[in-house]
Motif scaffolding. Structure first.
Motif, PDB file in Angstrom:
ATOM      1  N   ASP A 133      -6.824  -1.113 -12.082  1.00 32.51           N
ATOM      2  CA  ASP A 133      -5.326  -2.080 -12.264  1.00 32.51           C
ATOM      3  C   ASP A 133      -5.595  -2.833 -13.425  1.00 32.51           C
ATOM      4  O   ASP A 133      -6.898  -3.263 -13.834  1.00 32.51           O
ATOM      5  CB  ASP A 133      -5.193  -2.749 -11.004  1.00 32.51           C
ATOM      6  CG  ASP A 133      -4.736  -2.049  -9.838  1.00 32.51           C
ATOM      7  OD1 ASP A 133      -4.383  -0.770  -9.847  1.00 32.51           O
ATOM      8  OD2 ASP A 133      -4.977  -2.451  -8.635  1.00 32.51           O
ATOM      9  N   GLN A 177     -12.896  -1.427  -6.138  1.00 35.37           N
ATOM     10  CA  GLN A 177     -12.024  -1.123  -6.897  1.00 35.37           C
ATOM     11  C   GLN A 177     -12.751   0.436  -7.750  1.00 35.37           C
ATOM     12  O   GLN A 177     -12.185   1.275  -7.971  1.00 35.37           O
ATOM     13  CB  GLN A 177     -10.748  -1.531  -7.545  1.00 35.37           C
ATOM     14  CG  GLN A 177      -9.704  -0.490  -7.987  1.00 35.37           C
ATOM     15  CD  GLN A 177      -8.520  -1.527  -8.338  1.00 35.37           C
ATOM     16  OE1 GLN A 177      -8.278  -1.486  -9.816  1.00 35.37           O
ATOM     17  NE2 GLN A 177      -7.655  -2.053  -7.730  1.00 35.37           N
ATOM     18  N   THR A 180     -14.468   2.805  -5.847  1.00 31.93           N
ATOM     19  CA  THR A 180     -13.322   3.904  -5.459  1.00 31.93           C
ATOM     20  C   THR A 180     -13.018   4.634  -6.695  1.00 31.93           C
ATOM     21  O   THR A 180     -12.944   5.909  -6.797  1.00 31.93           O
ATOM     22  CB  THR A 180     -12.134   3.257  -4.889  1.00 31.93           C
ATOM     23  OG1 THR A 180     -12.293   2.408  -3.748  1.00 31.93           O
ATOM     24  CG2 THR A 180     -11.120   4.499  -4.744  1.00 31.93           C
ATOM     25  N   ALA A 210      -2.596   3.827 -10.656  1.00 30.60           N
ATOM     26  CA  ALA A 210      -3.332   3.347  -9.265  1.00 30.60           C
ATOM     27  C   ALA A 210      -2.735   4.276  -8.332  1.00 30.60           C
ATOM     28  O   ALA A 210      -3.304   4.425  -7.126  1.00 30.60           O
ATOM     29  CB  ALA A 210      -2.282   2.032  -8.850  1.00 30.60           C
ATOM     30  N   ARG A 213      -5.001   7.009  -7.962  1.00 29.64           N
ATOM     31  CA  ARG A 213      -6.348   6.512  -7.596  1.00 29.64           C
ATOM     32  C   ARG A 213      -6.291   6.705  -6.097  1.00 29.64           C
ATOM     33  O   ARG A 213      -7.349   7.071  -5.525  1.00 29.64           O
ATOM     34  CB  ARG A 213      -6.507   5.280  -8.034  1.00 29.64           C
ATOM     35  CG  ARG A 213      -8.206   4.595  -7.713  1.00 29.64           C
ATOM     36  CD  ARG A 213      -8.294   3.309  -8.071  1.00 29.64           C
ATOM     37  NE  ARG A 213      -7.396   2.737  -7.534  1.00 29.64           N
ATOM     38  CZ  ARG A 213      -6.382   1.834  -8.068  1.00 29.64           C
ATOM     39  NH1 ARG A 213      -6.503   1.654  -9.327  1.00 29.64           N
ATOM     40  NH2 ARG A 213      -5.949   0.798  -7.297  1.00 29.64           N
ATOM     41  N   LYS A 214      -5.363   6.138  -5.480  1.00 27.35           N
ATOM     42  CA  LYS A 214      -5.295   6.166  -3.974  1.00 27.35           C
ATOM     43  C   LYS A 214      -5.238   7.407  -3.237  1.00 27.35           C
ATOM     44  O   LYS A 214      -5.880   7.361  -2.269  1.00 27.35           O
ATOM     45  CB  LYS A 214      -4.120   5.077  -3.751  1.00 27.35           C
ATOM     46  CG  LYS A 214      -4.077   3.586  -3.980  1.00 27.35           C
ATOM     47  CD  LYS A 214      -3.022   2.702  -3.693  1.00 27.35           C
ATOM     48  CE  LYS A 214      -3.180   1.210  -4.554  1.00 27.35           C
ATOM     49  NZ  LYS A 214      -1.908   0.474  -4.087  1.00 27.35           N
ATOM     50  N   ARG A 215      -4.366   8.051  -3.805  1.00 25.30           N
ATOM     51  CA  ARG A 215      -3.977   9.492  -3.119  1.00 25.30           C
ATOM     52  C   ARG A 215      -5.427  10.323  -3.254  1.00 25.30           C
ATOM     53  O   ARG A 215      -5.781  10.845  -2.044  1.00 25.30           O
ATOM     54  CB  ARG A 215      -2.999  10.310  -3.823  1.00 25.30           C
ATOM     55  CG  ARG A 215      -1.620   9.515  -3.527  1.00 25.30           C
ATOM     56  CD  ARG A 215      -0.462  10.484  -4.256  1.00 25.30           C
ATOM     57  NE  ARG A 215       0.709  10.046  -3.795  1.00 25.30           N
ATOM     58  CZ  ARG A 215       1.874  10.438  -4.273  1.00 25.30           C
ATOM     59  NH1 ARG A 215       1.998  11.310  -5.129  1.00 25.30           N
ATOM     60  NH2 ARG A 215       3.103   9.754  -3.849  1.00 25.30           N
ATOM     61  N   ARG A 218      -8.170   8.742  -0.911  1.00 25.82           N
ATOM     62  CA  ARG A 218      -7.864   9.156   0.223  1.00 25.82           C
ATOM     63  C   ARG A 218      -8.133  10.392   0.874  1.00 25.82           C
ATOM     64  O   ARG A 218      -8.720  10.689   1.822  1.00 25.82           O
ATOM     65  CB  ARG A 218      -6.530   8.867   0.848  1.00 25.82           C
ATOM     66  CG  ARG A 218      -6.018   8.977   2.123  1.00 25.82           C
ATOM     67  CD  ARG A 218      -4.498   8.823   2.418  1.00 25.82           C
ATOM     68  NE  ARG A 218      -3.676   7.654   1.881  1.00 25.82           N
ATOM     69  CZ  ARG A 218      -2.972   7.805   0.641  1.00 25.82           C
ATOM     70  NH1 ARG A 218      -2.594   8.883   0.378  1.00 25.82           N
ATOM     71  NH2 ARG A 218      -2.511   6.328   0.270  1.00 25.82           N
TER      72      ARG A 218
END
Length: 613
Positions: A133, A177, A180, A210, A213-215, A218
């Protein structure tokens, strides 16, 4: 740490030694470039931001009181410029160039990988920075340099303007972060590619974000094929330890003959150096000491076997940096006669108004005298008459005395102890003699180039001000007066703990929204500051200026609307004791926001302010 100029070089550069100025810029340019490049992730604006940082450093070097704090000061300026560019980009997003026509050298991550010869997990970590971010990229740009021994934690704390504990928490979150993001990079690079991951990313258009990145992260947690990407991650600190600063690219280095020519826009040839003197003065501003300015000019001229000597007989005006809505600065008094007005460092000054007198309007506005209403002033022709004509009850000039700007009888002068170096017995005694009962505290201690003081330094000097017996106004912060844990909040808490007296709060505000909504935004800030401290309020600077976009200033009608609305609101608030527009002169570079062209020629804004009260 990298071989950077020592304190003696800083002192010599501050005094105007051309060779020292040259060494200072050349020595710290890689540090600035590395911070900006990582924070902005190789955006096309990187070179512009780096140059803007260095220009601000040169412009304000003469005001640096503690040479040993130069690097911390430099880093703080760099971070503020990065944040300003983030704000600007959010307001005006740019279309991305197609990858076939983009300059590969503009990608900072690729440049870092190539120039630092990164491989393995170091390379993965560098690539992962693309997925962070915005605020974490800024923090990473500083923490990376701490991990590699180029910066200290104290310098990060000072640059980010948070407590040490808060900085530690933010760094831990950023590292989480980053970890990740490293997994995301691994998963996307794995061969053969995970079939399920291909399905997850079928609608992904390629740029890191962002959301993706999260998808992707996960998916890696739940996927038997991708989950090993989380294993055997070497701690980022170990990967970054000992890594060098990223060398500056040829596109930036090539524009810096003598380290300064590119920053000033000069060519290095003698003839161009002479012609470029005004350009350098415009970009750097007059806040820099004349010696440093002359040194900068001389350094850029040396390459062309010629010299350029530019002498200015103007008083140092209030300097105003290109910054966010609330970032402001103040003037440095000077004993000369005519002052230029504040100009953002990246724009050319407005042309000086013609000397011919404008025709008087048919409708004559009668001034409403008000003890609340005041103005910030610097020297210009007709100052005393303008002070009387506008109906001000008081004025100030960011100094301990008004020897250079005496006002008419009946208009109170309020002195200020502007910075740490002014808190001497002699200066304070002079201020007490000049005062009618009040004394203003330090000017923008949260800003480099202004008072630039830590909360601890301000509290240490406060007993001297308190000993005058005068009513004391708090230090006037540039922004965040209503923020818990901000500079002013920490000062007020410290003063309370030590039993120090603060009789009223002073604050500054500038808005870049030129619509009618600006009135409510301003008054809402004033209300919030009062609610936080429950003390009388003095607004010692306010106005409308867009430091990062265009237009820079509102139209005359927008300015009139703002003045009418804000002054009405300030007059009606019983807890507001005083307020002062920035500023009275409307000459030279202040013609777009000042109030008076001379002693009896108000602008449209001047007419509106004259009628307030």
């Amino acid at each position: 740490m990298a071989d950077q100029p020592d304190i003696a070089t800083v002192i010599a550069a501050r005094a105007g030694d051309p060779a020292a100025v040259d060494r200072l810029v050349a020595g710290y340019l890689p540090l600035v470039y590395t911070i900006v490049g990582r924070a902005l992730e190789g955006h096309a604006d990187v070179d512009d931001v780096v140059q803007e940082v260095m220009l601000r450093v040169l412009r304000n070097l003469g005001d640096l009181r503690e040479p040993e704090s130069f690097r911390s000061w430099l880093v703080a300026i760099t971070v503020r410029q990065v944040r300003e560019r983030f704000r600007f980009r959010r307001g005006a997003p740019e279309a991305l160039l197609h990858e076939d026509v983009r300059d590969p050298g503009a990608d900072f991550t690729d440049l870092a990988i190539t120039r630092l010869e990164l491989s393995g997990q170091r390379r993965e970590t560098a690539e992962a920075t693309r997925w962070l971010d915005e605020e974490n990229r800024e923090l990473l740009s500083l923490w990376w340099l701490e991990a590699s021994g180029e910066l200290t934690r104290d310098e990060i704390v000072e640059a980010t303007e948070v407590t040490r504990q808060h900085a530690a928490v933010r760094i831990q979150r950023m590292k989480g972060q980053l970890e990740t993001a490293r997994v995301v990079v691994r998963a996307l690079a794995a061969q053969p590619t995970c079939p399920d991951l291909r399905l997850v990313t079928v609608h992904w258009d390629g740029p890191p974000s962002a959301l993706w990145r999260k998808r992707i992260a996960r998916h890696t947690r739940d996927c038997a094929y991708c989950s090993p990407a989380w294993l055997n991650l070497v701690a980022a600190e170990r990967l970054l330890a000992g890594m060098a600063l990223v060398p500056i690219p040829a596109s930036l280095a090539g524009s810096l003959p003598g380290s300064l020519a590119g920053l000033t826009g000069l060519t290095g040839h003698a003839a161009a150096a002479k012609a470029g003197g005004a350009q350098l003065a415009t970009k750097i501003g007059f806040g820099v000491s004349q010696k440093v300015l002359t040194a900068a000019l001389a350094t850029t001229a040396v390459a062309g076997a010629g010299t350029a000597v530019v002498v200015y007989h103007q008083a140092a005006p209030p300097q105003r940096p290109t910054a966010a809505v609330v970032v402001t600065s103040a003037p440095v008094p000077s004993p000369t006669t005519v002052s230029a007005a504040p100009t953002p460092a990246t724009t050319s000054p407005s042309p000086a108004p013609a000397k011919t007198r404008t025709k008087k309007p048919a409708v004559v506005i009668t001034a409403k005298a008000s003890k609340k209403k005041g103005v910030g002033v610097w020297k210009f022709t007709g100052l005393k008459a303008a002070l009387g004509d506008v109906g001000a009850g008081w004025y100030y000039n960011w100094a301990s005395n008004n020897d250079d700007v005496p006002g008419p009888s009946g208009v109170e002068f309020v002195p200020m102890i502007r910075a740490k170096g002014d808190a001497t017995d002699a200066t304070i005694a002079k201020a007490k003699k000049e005062s009618g009962g009040e004394l203003l505290g330090f000017n923008e201690p949260d800003m480099a180039g202004q008072a630039d003081m830590s909360v601890e330094d301000a509290l240490a000097a406060w007993p001297k001000l308190q000993a005058t017996g005068l009513r004391l106004g708090s230090p006037s912060v540039a922004y965040g007066g209503d923020t818990a844990g901000g500079w002013l909040d920490r000062f007020m808490s410290g003063a309370k703990d030590k039993g120090y007296r603060v009789d009223f709060i002073t604050l500054h505000w500038y808005g870049s929204d030129f619509s009618a909504a600006a009135v409510g935004q301003f008054l809402g800030y004033v209300d919030a500051v009062h609610k936080r401290y429950n003390k009388p309020i003095w607004v010692t600077e306010f106005g409308l200026m867009n430091f990062s976009g265009s237009p820079k200033y509102p139209s005359a009608s927008q300015l009139v609307t703002f003045i009418k609305g804000t002054t009405s609101g300030l007059q009606s608030r019983s807890y507001v004791e005083r307020y002062a527009w920035f500023g009275l002169p409307a000459v030279g570079d202040s013609v777009d926001f000042g109030l008076y062209k001379d002693g009896d020629s108000p602008t449209a804004a001047g007419e509106a302010y004259k009628a307030a009260g």
